[in-house]
Scaffold this active site. Sequence first.
Site, mmCIF file in Angstrom:
data_model
loop_
_atom_site.group_PDB
_atom_site.id
_atom_site.type_symbol
_atom_site.label_atom_id
_atom_site.label_comp_id
_atom_site.label_asym_id
_atom_site.label_seq_id
_atom_site.Cartn_x
_atom_site.Cartn_y
_atom_site.Cartn_z
ATOM 1 C CG ASN A 9 -1.640 1.325 1.475
ATOM 2 O OD1 ASN A 9 -1.673 1.941 0.423
ATOM 3 N ND2 ASN A 9 -2.313 1.343 2.620
ATOM 4 C CE LYS A 11 0.264 3.763 4.968
ATOM 5 N NZ LYS A 11 -0.084 3.597 6.200
ATOM 6 C CG HIS A 94 -5.942 1.852 5.106
ATOM 7 N ND1 HIS A 94 -5.518 2.861 6.031
ATOM 8 C CD2 HIS A 94 -4.986 0.988 4.929
ATOM 9 C CE1 HIS A 94 -4.255 2.478 6.513
ATOM 10 N NE2 HIS A 94 -3.673 1.465 5.820
ATOM 11 C CD GLU A 96 -3.031 5.491 6.857
ATOM 12 O OE1 GLU A 96 -3.039 5.546 5.371
ATOM 13 O OE2 GLU A 96 -2.108 5.086 7.526
ATOM 14 C CD GLU A 164 -3.475 -2.583 7.353
ATOM 15 O OE1 GLU A 164 -2.362 -2.779 6.987
ATOM 16 O OE2 GLU A 164 -4.222 -1.522 7.134
ATOM 17 N N GLY A 170 2.455 2.440 10.717
ATOM 18 C CA GLY A 170 3.297 3.545 10.703
ATOM 19 C C GLY A 170 4.032 3.961 11.652
ATOM 20 C CB SER A 209 5.263 -1.475 11.797
ATOM 21 O OG SER A 209 4.858 -0.355 11.957
#
Length: 248
Positions: A9, A11, A94, A96, A164, A170, A209
């Site tokens: 991904n 991003k 996701h 985010e 996730e 991240g 991560s």
Amino acid sequence: MSQLLVVGNWKMNGSEATVAALLGEMVSAVQTPGVDVAICPPYVHLGQAVKAVASSFIAVGAQDCSSQTSGAYTGEVSPVMLFDIGCRWVILGHSERRQYHGESDALVAAKLAAAVEAGLSPIVCVGETREQRESGKAESVVAKQLVGALRNHAGIESLVIAYEPVWAIGTGLTASPQEAQAMHAHIRSVLEGIAGVDAVASRLLYGGSVKADNARELFAEEDIDGALVGGASLVASEFLSIVGAGST
Ligand code: PEP
């Protein structure tokens, strides 16, 4: 067990030059990987990426899609358009998107139905925040997200769920292989309770991560069928090592 799946991904990162460089390196290195590999660049680079990976083992996916097919939805990109240009995967829900764009489970479910109808394979993301984990709610949060997202699941042959944990995305913090395995086993048991879903055949990816040096031990766990990789997928050597960890 199905073949492992490793998805990058990217991003909101990349340029024409970096797409060419990264994919050039990956295409020449990923020959017969023994794992399924997909990369998900930003929308504007999808066409370039599809051309760059043509006749390779790497597939291309989008990071999101509209729940609509076409029409007056300014700024949206339909799953039909994505399929048309050669995308085969799409990441949905996701954290985010949930955090910065207010995506609900109902919207994820609507996007999933539209994506499947268009011929895309969805990768549905679920995961708890640090507060939810610390207050003992991680399993119930993930179960609710799954049931909510899969309410229109009919017709999905290759269900892929990415676990996730939000606190691991991240941040450099990774769920231990044991923590990830425990949640993946929970996810599979939730899927077993959803009529029409083949829980055994569903692939459960871990994301948060993932790096070259922790991928192998994550992949060794029984219910971890691959990885959704963010930051490390922007470095060809790192991503290729993760793919390599799944191949052996
Ligand atoms: C992600 O955003 O899907 C992700 C897993 O990111 P990272 O690998 O950078 O934690």
